[in-house]
Design an enzyme around this catalytic site. Structure first.
Site, PDB file in Angstrom:
ATOM      1  N   CYS A  42       0.826  -1.213   0.000  1.00 13.50           N
ATOM      2  CA  CYS A  42       0.000   0.000   0.000  1.00 13.50           C
ATOM      3  C   CYS A  42       0.857   1.260   0.000  1.00 13.50           C
ATOM      4  O   CYS A  42       2.001   1.258   0.451  1.00 13.50           O
ATOM      5  CB  CYS A  42      -0.908  -0.022   1.235  1.00 13.50           C
ATOM      6  SG  CYS A  42      -1.946   1.432   1.400  1.00 13.50           S
ATOM      7  N   SER A  44       0.774   3.766   1.884  1.00 11.99           N
ATOM      8  CA  SER A  44       1.207   4.267   3.195  1.00 11.99           C
ATOM      9  C   SER A  44       2.552   3.674   3.617  1.00 11.99           C
ATOM     10  O   SER A  44       3.337   4.337   4.294  1.00 11.99           O
ATOM     11  CB  SER A  44       0.152   3.970   4.262  1.00 11.99           C
ATOM     12  OG  SER A  44      -1.045   4.620   3.933  1.00 11.99           O
ATOM     13  N   HIS A  47       5.204   5.788   1.910  1.00 13.26           N
ATOM     14  CA  HIS A  47       5.481   7.064   2.589  1.00 13.26           C
ATOM     15  C   HIS A  47       6.623   6.891   3.596  1.00 13.26           C
ATOM     16  O   HIS A  47       7.481   7.756   3.740  1.00 13.26           O
ATOM     17  CB  HIS A  47       4.253   7.548   3.360  1.00 13.26           C
ATOM     18  CG  HIS A  47       3.162   8.094   2.508  1.00 13.26           C
ATOM     19  ND1 HIS A  47       3.337   9.174   1.678  1.00 13.26           N
ATOM     20  CD2 HIS A  47       1.855   7.731   2.371  1.00 13.26           C
ATOM     21  CE1 HIS A  47       2.186   9.443   1.064  1.00 13.26           C
ATOM     22  NE2 HIS A  47       1.277   8.584   1.454  1.00 13.26           N
ATOM     23  N   HIS A  63       0.640  -3.259   6.387  1.00  8.28           N
ATOM     24  CA  HIS A  63      -0.477  -2.968   7.300  1.00  8.28           C
ATOM     25  C   HIS A  63      -1.797  -3.397   6.683  1.00  8.28           C
ATOM     26  O   HIS A  63      -2.862  -3.073   7.187  1.00  8.28           O
ATOM     27  CB  HIS A  63      -0.504  -1.468   7.607  1.00  8.28           C
ATOM     28  CG  HIS A  63      -0.727  -0.639   6.389  1.00  8.28           C
ATOM     29  ND1 HIS A  63       0.282  -0.358   5.504  1.00  8.28           N
ATOM     30  CD2 HIS A  63      -1.842  -0.090   5.885  1.00  8.28           C
ATOM     31  CE1 HIS A  63      -0.213   0.349   4.506  1.00  8.28           C
ATOM     32  NE2 HIS A  63      -1.502   0.516   4.705  1.00  8.28           N
ATOM     33  N   CYS A 168      -7.013  -2.567   4.257  1.00  8.84           N
ATOM     34  CA  CYS A 168      -6.694  -1.135   4.107  1.00  8.84           C
ATOM     35  C   CYS A 168      -7.383  -0.503   2.912  1.00  8.84           C
ATOM     36  O   CYS A 168      -8.344   0.225   3.071  1.00  8.84           O
ATOM     37  CB  CYS A 168      -5.196  -0.862   4.052  1.00  8.84           C
ATOM     38  SG  CYS A 168      -4.867   0.925   3.971  1.00  8.84           S
TER      39      CYS A 168
HETATM   40  N1  APR Z   1      -2.753  13.803 -10.765  1.00  8.25           N
HETATM   41  C1  APR Z   1      -3.504  12.676 -10.870  1.00  8.25           C
HETATM   42  N2  APR Z   1      -3.078  11.466 -10.465  1.00  8.25           N
HETATM   43  C2  APR Z   1      -1.839  11.369  -9.956  1.00  8.25           C
HETATM   44  C3  APR Z   1      -0.983  12.500  -9.828  1.00  8.25           C
HETATM   45  C4  APR Z   1      -1.496  13.768 -10.269  1.00  8.25           C
HETATM   46  N3  APR Z   1      -0.779  14.879 -10.199  1.00  8.25           N
HETATM   47  N4  APR Z   1       0.176  12.091  -9.262  1.00  8.25           N
HETATM   48  C5  APR Z   1       0.048  10.766  -9.037  1.00  8.25           C
HETATM   49  N5  APR Z   1      -1.147  10.320  -9.457  1.00  8.25           N
HETATM   50  C6  APR Z   1      -1.711   8.967  -9.389  1.00  8.25           C
HETATM   51  C7  APR Z   1      -0.720   7.846  -9.668  1.00  8.25           C
HETATM   52  O1  APR Z   1      -0.559   7.609 -11.063  1.00  8.25           O
HETATM   53  C8  APR Z   1      -1.380   6.649  -8.949  1.00  8.25           C
HETATM   54  O2  APR Z   1      -2.268   5.969  -9.812  1.00  8.25           O
HETATM   55  O3  APR Z   1      -2.134   8.716  -8.048  1.00  8.25           O
HETATM   56  C9  APR Z   1      -2.170   7.308  -7.810  1.00  8.25           C
HETATM   57  C10 APR Z   1      -1.586   7.017  -6.419  1.00  8.25           C
HETATM   58  O4  APR Z   1      -1.754   5.649  -6.168  1.00  8.25           O
HETATM   59  P1  APR Z   1      -0.700   4.692  -5.391  1.00  8.25           P
HETATM   60  O5  APR Z   1       0.649   5.293  -5.450  1.00  8.25           O
HETATM   61  O6  APR Z   1      -0.936   3.304  -5.910  1.00  8.25           O
HETATM   62  O7  APR Z   1      -1.164   4.789  -3.860  1.00  8.25           O
HETATM   63  P2  APR Z   1      -2.396   4.137  -3.075  1.00  8.25           P
HETATM   64  O8  APR Z   1      -1.952   2.880  -2.445  1.00  8.25           O
HETATM   65  O9  APR Z   1      -3.618   4.115  -3.926  1.00  8.25           O
HETATM   66  O10 APR Z   1      -2.579   5.204  -1.921  1.00  8.25           O
HETATM   67  C11 APR Z   1      -2.953   6.537  -2.226  1.00  8.25           C
HETATM   68  O11 APR Z   1      -4.037   6.962  -0.152  1.00  8.25           O
HETATM   69  O12 APR Z   1      -4.253   5.870   1.886  1.00  8.25           O
HETATM   70  C12 APR Z   1      -3.536   6.789   1.147  1.00  8.25           C
HETATM   71  O13 APR Z   1      -1.359   6.610   2.111  1.00  8.25           O
HETATM   72  C13 APR Z   1      -2.094   6.376   0.959  1.00  8.25           C
HETATM   73  O14 APR Z   1      -1.463   8.572   0.407  1.00  8.25           O
HETATM   74  C14 APR Z   1      -1.713   7.294  -0.134  1.00  8.25           C
HETATM   75  C15 APR Z   1      -2.979   7.380  -0.987  1.00  8.25           C
HETATM   76 ZN    ZN Z   2      -2.839   1.332   3.445  1.00 10.94          ZN
END
Ligand code: APR
Ligand code: ZN
Length: 368
Positions: A42, A44, A47, A63, A168
């Site tokens: 995930c 998080s 991060h 998690h 999650c």
């Molecule tokens: N505009 C649109 N989409 C974007 C941009 C942007 N400027 N920058 C990144 N993205 C997209 C990425 O291409 C990706 O598909 O945002 C998505 C982020 O997804 P992941 O990195 O897979 O993360 P995810 O596990 O979905 O979590 C997203 O939610 O719970 C929280 O901590 C977690 O902050 C995190 C967020």
């Molecule tokens: Zn998570």
């Protein structure tokens, strides 16, 4: 008798995890030993690895996990050995005001954020000393010891990889729609960021009957995935927030009723109100780096009656929401298995995080 477990450990230096053996002690009173069967990868966790959030180290990451109860400590009554459980990364203390009010996600008695069990210790060790389970679960390990309230029993016929995601991303995403925003059928909605969590928001919106459902992402593959989960329209973000807002306005007749930010970037949070119609609700699901600030046009927000709300763990009560989501999956109402794009081994965890950074996967799940 302590047991040895293979685990993906963050040593606090750089973004690589080390897969190595740790010792896992027996569960204490009120605790449960779980043999982990699957752990999602995930955002998080990323991060932490990328230095955006600081934690005690060494830490067993992960998690978002599910497994089978192997042993229970004294006084445990909720679960028994052999039960299939999903782990919650927020163990409700069941005593604070929030818990009493049915808002387990807002529990103030939990020590999960410190990666500690209720008594302030952990059951994990290595040769050098204490090892911390991330968010008191540390699911990227063959074994975890968690408080009883963090292990929620679900029907054994839910596949473990699917179950792990309920721990999650699914709860966070679907919960943001049904618990926090309470989106009514027919409302228009926008989802900014379509990773694992964003796609779960899309699924939740489809379940709730929102229309249109507009998905926004920088990556074309993510937009295609969003369409398969129920997005009715997609907008490719190319770094021009005004252009995205104009396209959303066009698709939603002047702005959406609901907009979800599911990345955790200050810039996309700042542009959330521009995607909303008057009186619209913006939901902050993505988690930014520690200390991040976003600038909001306060006068515009006040004059248009828009609302921004925070969403933590989808406003979920794990013991209520996990079985509900599992039941919706079993009934064919939530296509959770389609969210899993890659099943990997524990020793492939670093590649899974690299793929997440590159935006090339919807969701990797480590299968033990
Ligand atoms: N505009 C649109 N989409 C974007 C941009 C942007 N400027 N920058 C990144 N993205 C997209 C990425 O291409 C990706 O598909 O945002 C998505 C982020 O997804 P992941 O990195 O897979 O993360 P995810 O596990 O979905 O979590 C997203 O939610 O719970 C929280 O901590 C977690 O902050 C995190 C967020
Ligand atoms: Zn998570």
């Amino acid at each position: 008798m302590p047991r040895t477990a293979l685990a993906a450990v963050h040593d606090g230096r750089g973004d690589r995890l080390t897969v190595r053996e740790i010792q896992v002690a027996d569960p204490g009173p009120g605790e449960v030993l779980v043999r982990i069967a699957a752990s999602g990868v995930c955002g998080s966790d990323r991060h932490v690895l990328d230095g955006e959030w600081s934690l005690p180290t060494p830490t067993v990451m992960g998690h978002e996990g599910a497994g089978v109860v192997e042993q229970v400590g004294a006084g445990v009554t909720d679960v028994a050995p052999g039960d299939t459980v999903i782990l919650s990364w927020y163990y409700p203390c069941r005593r604070c005001r929030a818990c009493a009010a049915g808002k387990a996600w807002a529990c103030t008695g939990t020590r999960s954020n410190e990666c500690l069990l209720p008594d302030g210790t952990t059951r994990l060790r290595d040769a050098a000393g204490v090892v911390y389970p991330y968010l008191a679960v540390g699911t990227m390990s063959e074994y975890a010891v968690v408080p009883e309230s963090a292990a929620v029993r679900i029907p054994a016929d839910v596949p473990m990889d699917v179950a792990s995601l309920i721990g999650c991303s699914i709860t966070t995403g679907v919960g943001a729609v049904v618990n926090n925003a309470r989106v009514p059928a027919g409302a228009s909605a926008v989802v900014v960021g379509c990773g694992g969590v964003g796609l779960a928001v899309v699924m939740g919106l489809a379940l709730a009957g929102a229309y249109p459902i507009v998905a926004i992402d920088t990556a074309e593959e993510k937009l295609a995935a969003a369409r398969s989960f129920g997005a009715t329209h997609t907008v490719r973000a190319r770094g021009d927030a005004a252009q995205v807002a104009a396209e959303v306005a066009e698709l939603t007749s002047g702005g959406a009723d609901y907009a979800f930010e599911v990345i955790g970037r200050a810039e996309t949070i700042e542009s959330l109100p521009s995607l909303l119609t008057t009186g619209g609700v913006g939901v902050l699901v993505g988690l930014p780096p520690q200390g991040a600030k976003a600038a909001i046009d306060v006068l515009e927000l006040a004059e248009t009656g828009k609302t921004l709300i925070g969403s933590n763990y989808g406003g979920a009560v794990p013991s209520l929401d996990f079985p509900r989501l599992a039941a919706l999956y079993l009934a064919g109402r939530l296509p959770l298995d389609s969210l899993i794009s890659h099943r990997v081994r524990l020793d492939e965890v670093n590649e899974a995080f690299d793929a997440m950074r590159a935006g090339t996967r919807t969701r990797s799940v480590i299968v033990f």
